[in-house]
Design a protein around this motif. Structure first.
Motif, PDB file in Angstrom:
ATOM      1  N   GLU A   1       0.839  -1.206   0.000  1.00  0.00           N
ATOM      2  CA  GLU A   1       0.000   0.000   0.000  1.00  0.00           C
ATOM      3  C   GLU A   1       0.872   1.253   0.000  1.00  0.00           C
ATOM      4  OE1 GLU A   1      -2.466  -0.752   3.436  1.00  0.00           O
ATOM      5  OE2 GLU A   1      -4.121  -1.466   2.182  1.00  0.00           O
ATOM      6  N   LYS A   2       1.915   1.260   0.817  1.00  0.00           N
ATOM      7  CA  LYS A   2       2.824   2.413   0.852  1.00  0.00           C
ATOM      8  C   LYS A   2       3.558   2.581  -0.471  1.00  0.00           C
ATOM      9  CE  LYS A   2       3.710   2.241   5.810  1.00  0.00           C
ATOM     10  NZ  LYS A   2       4.692   1.921   6.849  1.00  0.00           N
ATOM     11  N   VAL A   3       4.049   1.461  -1.021  1.00  0.00           N
ATOM     12  CA  VAL A   3       4.772   1.519  -2.293  1.00  0.00           C
ATOM     13  C   VAL A   3       3.857   2.051  -3.392  1.00  0.00           C
ATOM     14  CG1 VAL A   3       5.811   0.088  -4.112  1.00  0.00           C
ATOM     15  CG2 VAL A   3       6.430  -0.295  -1.720  1.00  0.00           C
ATOM     16  N   ILE A   4       2.657   1.507  -3.485  1.00  0.00           N
ATOM     17  CA  ILE A   4       1.720   1.911  -4.544  1.00  0.00           C
ATOM     18  C   ILE A   4       1.367   3.385  -4.415  1.00  0.00           C
ATOM     19  CG2 ILE A   4      -0.646   1.610  -5.380  1.00  0.00           C
ATOM     20  CD1 ILE A   4      -0.278  -1.425  -4.636  1.00  0.00           C
ATOM     21  N   LEU A   5       0.967   3.800  -3.224  1.00  0.00           N
ATOM     22  CA  LEU A   5       0.541   5.192  -3.046  1.00  0.00           C
ATOM     23  C   LEU A   5       1.677   6.176  -3.317  1.00  0.00           C
ATOM     24  CD1 LEU A   5      -1.851   4.812   0.007  1.00  0.00           C
ATOM     25  CD2 LEU A   5      -2.458   5.147  -2.396  1.00  0.00           C
ATOM     26  N   SER A   6       2.909   5.806  -2.981  1.00  0.00           N
ATOM     27  CA  SER A   6       4.022   6.724  -3.230  1.00  0.00           C
ATOM     28  C   SER A   6       4.305   6.873  -4.718  1.00  0.00           C
ATOM     29  CB  SER A   6       5.275   6.271  -2.488  1.00  0.00           C
ATOM     30  OG  SER A   6       5.823   5.111  -3.082  1.00  0.00           O
ATOM     31  N   HIS A   7       3.947   5.879  -5.531  1.00  0.00           N
ATOM     32  CA  HIS A   7       4.249   5.936  -6.958  1.00  0.00           C
ATOM     33  C   HIS A   7       3.087   6.421  -7.825  1.00  0.00           C
ATOM     34  CE1 HIS A   7       8.209   4.369  -6.430  1.00  0.00           C
ATOM     35  NE2 HIS A   7       7.764   3.284  -5.841  1.00  0.00           N
ATOM     36  N   VAL A   8       1.859   6.389  -7.322  1.00  0.00           N
ATOM     37  CA  VAL A   8       0.723   6.787  -8.168  1.00  0.00           C
ATOM     38  C   VAL A   8       0.297   8.242  -7.958  1.00  0.00           C
ATOM     39  CG1 VAL A   8      -0.185   4.449  -8.371  1.00  0.00           C
ATOM     40  CG2 VAL A   8      -1.069   5.949  -6.587  1.00  0.00           C
ATOM     41  N   GLN A   9       0.907   8.917  -7.037  1.00  0.00           N
ATOM     42  CA  GLN A   9       0.503  10.286  -6.716  1.00  0.00           C
ATOM     43  C   GLN A   9       0.542  11.224  -7.914  1.00  0.00           C
ATOM     44  OE1 GLN A   9       3.129  11.304  -3.539  1.00  0.00           O
ATOM     45  NE2 GLN A   9       1.886  10.308  -1.983  1.00  0.00           N
ATOM     46  N   THR A  10       1.452  11.032  -8.834  1.00  0.00           N
ATOM     47  CA  THR A  10       1.627  11.966  -9.940  1.00  0.00           C
ATOM     48  C   THR A  10       0.818  11.604 -11.188  1.00  0.00           C
ATOM     49  OG1 THR A  10       3.526  10.724 -10.756  1.00  0.00           O
ATOM     50  CG2 THR A  10       3.966  12.537  -9.215  1.00  0.00           C
ATOM     51  N   LEU A  11       0.047  10.531 -11.136  1.00  0.00           N
ATOM     52  CA  LEU A  11      -0.654  10.073 -12.336  1.00  0.00           C
ATOM     53  C   LEU A  11      -1.961  10.811 -12.620  1.00  0.00           C
ATOM     54  CD1 LEU A  11      -0.131   6.205 -12.173  1.00  0.00           C
ATOM     55  CD2 LEU A  11       1.055   7.853 -13.607  1.00  0.00           C
ATOM     56  N   GLY A  12      -2.509  11.534 -11.663  1.00  0.00           N
ATOM     57  CA  GLY A  12      -3.762  12.242 -11.883  1.00  0.00           C
ATOM     58  C   GLY A  12      -4.924  11.299 -12.136  1.00  0.00           C
ATOM     59  N   ILE A  13      -5.033  10.268 -11.332  1.00  0.00           N
ATOM     60  CA  ILE A  13      -6.048   9.229 -11.521  1.00  0.00           C
ATOM     61  C   ILE A  13      -7.388   9.697 -10.969  1.00  0.00           C
ATOM     62  CG2 ILE A  13      -6.695   6.859 -10.952  1.00  0.00           C
ATOM     63  CD1 ILE A  13      -3.657   6.364 -10.565  1.00  0.00           C
ATOM     64  N   LYS A  14      -8.432   9.511 -11.770  1.00  0.00           N
ATOM     65  CA  LYS A  14      -9.773   9.879 -11.336  1.00  0.00           C
ATOM     66  C   LYS A  14     -10.367   8.814 -10.423  1.00  0.00           C
ATOM     67  CE  LYS A  14     -10.453  12.547 -15.503  1.00  0.00           C
ATOM     68  NZ  LYS A  14     -11.000  12.566 -16.839  1.00  0.00           N
ATOM     69  N   GLY A  15     -10.122   7.568 -10.723  1.00  0.00           N
ATOM     70  CA  GLY A  15     -10.634   6.475  -9.908  1.00  0.00           C
ATOM     71  C   GLY A  15      -9.557   5.427  -9.688  1.00  0.00           C
ATOM     72  N   MET A  16      -9.344   5.058  -8.438  1.00  0.00           N
ATOM     73  CA  MET A  16      -8.317   4.072  -8.138  1.00  0.00           C
ATOM     74  C   MET A  16      -8.904   3.015  -7.225  1.00  0.00           C
ATOM     75  SD  MET A  16      -4.411   4.548  -6.828  1.00  0.00           S
ATOM     76  CE  MET A  16      -4.802   5.396  -5.329  1.00  0.00           C
ATOM     77  N   GLU A  17      -8.601   1.765  -7.535  1.00  0.00           N
ATOM     78  CA  GLU A  17      -9.069   0.645  -6.727  1.00  0.00           C
ATOM     79  C   GLU A  17      -7.857  -0.219  -6.390  1.00  0.00           C
ATOM     80  OE1 GLU A  17     -12.626  -2.662  -6.953  1.00  0.00           O
ATOM     81  OE2 GLU A  17     -11.780  -1.920  -8.827  1.00  0.00           O
ATOM     82  N   ILE A  18      -7.621  -0.373  -5.106  1.00  0.00           N
ATOM     83  CA  ILE A  18      -6.514  -1.209  -4.646  1.00  0.00           C
ATOM     84  C   ILE A  18      -7.114  -2.323  -3.803  1.00  0.00           C
ATOM     85  CG2 ILE A  18      -4.368  -1.316  -3.336  1.00  0.00           C
ATOM     86  CD1 ILE A  18      -4.006   1.667  -3.897  1.00  0.00           C
ATOM     87  N   LEU A  19      -6.986  -3.550  -4.271  1.00  0.00           N
ATOM     88  CA  LEU A  19      -7.517  -4.721  -3.581  1.00  0.00           C
ATOM     89  C   LEU A  19      -6.358  -5.666  -3.290  1.00  0.00           C
ATOM     90  CD1 LEU A  19     -10.474  -5.276  -6.044  1.00  0.00           C
ATOM     91  CD2 LEU A  19     -10.618  -4.206  -3.796  1.00  0.00           C
TER      92      LEU A  19
END
Length: 186
Positions: free
Chosen positions: A79-97
């Motif tokens: 979760e930490k790794v993913i969130l630190s790398h997706v911050q700059t993508l400008g994603i409208k909807g994100m689902e992490i399961l």
């Protein structure tokens, strides 16, 4: 009693080693930042490398806080790794399961590097959605990263991703809008 004291000493020493490795990796990142401060092009070129170093450093953190130095509960770490790398993508909807299996430390590092490389392949700004799932079925782990957008996932790191997956003794499937990785957690 003496054996118990020696075991506690060795456990504390191992915990300290993981902490120092993490700090030294972060120090390397800081040195790269300092050396490239006045050279924006060089800094931009080294961004992927510094992200990889940071990802590896993060892998040592759960082990520093864990009583088990061989395996790590993967969910909080990823979760930490993913969130630190997706911050700059400008994603409208994100689902992490994410399921939370125990994974050997070496495999956790490879898995996190694979995720970081896949995410860095996603270069499209204003991404409609991103779905990242990690499922554990018995000892089998399946990672799927998919986007829902007009543009496919890039292929810049696919060769490196395939090599990292080999380190997991796993399989990878590349599709235009999804990459999946399967491996044995054991």
């Amino acid at each position: 009693e003496e054996v118990k004291v020696k075991l506690e000493e060795k456990t504390e020493l191992l915990r300290l080693v993981h902490h120092r490795v993490k700090n030294n990796l972060l120090l390397i990142n800081s040195l790269i930042d300092i050396e490239t401060y006045s050279q924006p092009k060089v800094k931009e070129d080294l961004t992927d490398l510094t992200q990889s170093i940071h990802t590896i450093a993060r892998a040592h953190d759960p082990l520093y806080h864990s009583p088990d130095y061989k395996q790590v509960a993967i969910k909080p770490y990823l979760e930490k790794v993913i969130l630190s790398h997706v911050q700059t993508l400008g994603i409208k909807g994100m689902e992490i399961l994410l399921d939370d299996p125990l994974i050997f430390h070496e495999k956790a590092i490879l898995l996190s590097l694979i995720i970081q490389k896949i995410i860095s392949n996603i270069e499209t700004a204003d991404l409609d959605s991103l779905r990242i799932s990690l499922k554990a079925i018995d000892r089998n782990i399946v990672l799927e990263i998919a986007i829902s957008n007009q543009h496919p996932i890039g292929t810049h790191h696919n060769t490196l991703i395939a090599e990292l997956v080999k380190g997991l003794d796993g399989n990878v499937a590349f599709k235009p809008s999804e990459i999946s990785v399967a491996f044995d957690a054991g």
